[in-house]
Design a protein around this motif. Structure first.
Motif, short mmCIF file in Angstrom:
data_model
loop_
_atom_site.label_atom_id
_atom_site.label_comp_id
_atom_site.label_asym_id
_atom_site.label_seq_id
_atom_site.Cartn_x
_atom_site.Cartn_y
_atom_site.Cartn_z
N GLU A 49 0.71 -0.98 0.00
CA GLU A 49 -0.09 -0.09 0.06
C GLU A 49 0.91 1.24 0.05
O GLU A 49 0.61 2.20 -0.68
N GLU A 94 -9.54 -5.47 0.39
CA GLU A 94 -9.19 -4.68 -0.90
C GLU A 94 -9.00 -3.40 -0.66
O GLU A 94 -9.13 -2.81 0.31
N ILE A 95 -8.28 -2.79 -1.61
CA ILE A 95 -8.10 -1.55 -1.60
C ILE A 95 -9.17 -0.64 -2.00
O ILE A 95 -9.72 -0.77 -3.26
N SER A 96 -9.81 0.16 -1.09
CA SER A 96 -10.95 0.88 -1.43
C SER A 96 -10.69 2.36 -1.81
O SER A 96 -11.77 3.07 -2.42
N GLN A 97 -9.49 2.93 -1.76
CA GLN A 97 -9.29 4.17 -1.80
C GLN A 97 -8.01 4.72 -2.18
O GLN A 97 -6.99 4.32 -1.20
N SER A 98 -7.84 5.69 -2.91
CA SER A 98 -6.43 6.36 -2.93
C SER A 98 -6.65 8.00 -2.68
O SER A 98 -7.30 8.39 -3.59
N LEU A 131 -5.47 2.04 -11.18
CA LEU A 131 -6.42 1.87 -10.07
C LEU A 131 -7.60 1.66 -10.21
O LEU A 131 -8.28 2.60 -10.71
N ASP A 132 -8.37 0.64 -9.69
CA ASP A 132 -9.44 0.29 -9.76
C ASP A 132 -10.40 0.67 -8.43
O ASP A 132 -10.60 -0.26 -7.64
N THR A 133 -10.30 1.96 -8.26
CA THR A 133 -10.78 2.25 -6.68
C THR A 133 -11.30 3.79 -6.76
O THR A 133 -10.96 4.33 -7.90
N LYS A 134 -11.91 4.15 -5.87
CA LYS A 134 -12.12 5.63 -5.68
C LYS A 134 -10.91 6.31 -5.55
O LYS A 134 -9.88 6.12 -4.42
#
Length: 143
Positions: A49, A94-98, A131-134
């Motif tokens: 991360e 899961e990676i939920s946000q950057s 990145l497939d995240t918010k």
């Protein structure tokens, strides 16, 4: 023509007791330790991360710098932090946000123009697209 850069990782033994190391092609990172304790606890070493955060912050900052220069703004300074959220789910993690946080100093730019250029850089830098995240962006513009 593609530009190809590489990183590598090893991990042994398997599971929580294992220890790993990561390296980059350029040698900027060489056998840096990582493992369960550096990812989920506060042990010394790195984790995926923070590496994603550094990659996202640097990609966005460079994209914004080039876009600002292309718009005629060459006097300034950009400092970005990307906070990567790793959340527990029913299936694992899961990676939920950057969350990008930018402190910018750009001489002579209006707030509206800066916002437009910064949002375009956020949306279009290659790491943002990967990145497939918010992805959020907050900034402080100093003039």
């Amino acid at each position: 023509m593609s530009i190809v850069k590489s990183g590598s990782a090893s991990y042994k033994p398997l599971g929580k007791e294992g220890k790993g190391s990561i390296s980059t092609e350029t040698g900027a990172l060489s056998n840096q330790p990582y493992g369960f304790n550096t990812r989920f606890e506060d042990a010394k070493g790195t984790n995926p991360e923070e590496l994603i955060g550094a990659a996202h912050a640097s990609c966005f900052t460079m994209a914004l710098s080039f876009a600002l220069s292309g718009a005629g703004y060459d006097d300034g300074e950009l400092n970005t932090t990307a906070k990567i959220s790793l959340d527990k789910t029913d299936d694992g993690y899961e990676i939920s946000q950057s969350a990008l946080s930018l402190d910018a100093k750009v001489e002579g730019i209006s707030e509206d123009e800066f916002t437009k250029i910064a949002q375009e850089a956020k949306d279009n830098c290659p790491v943002s697209q990967l990145l497939d995240t918010k992805i959020t962006l907050e900034y402080k513009l100093n003039q």
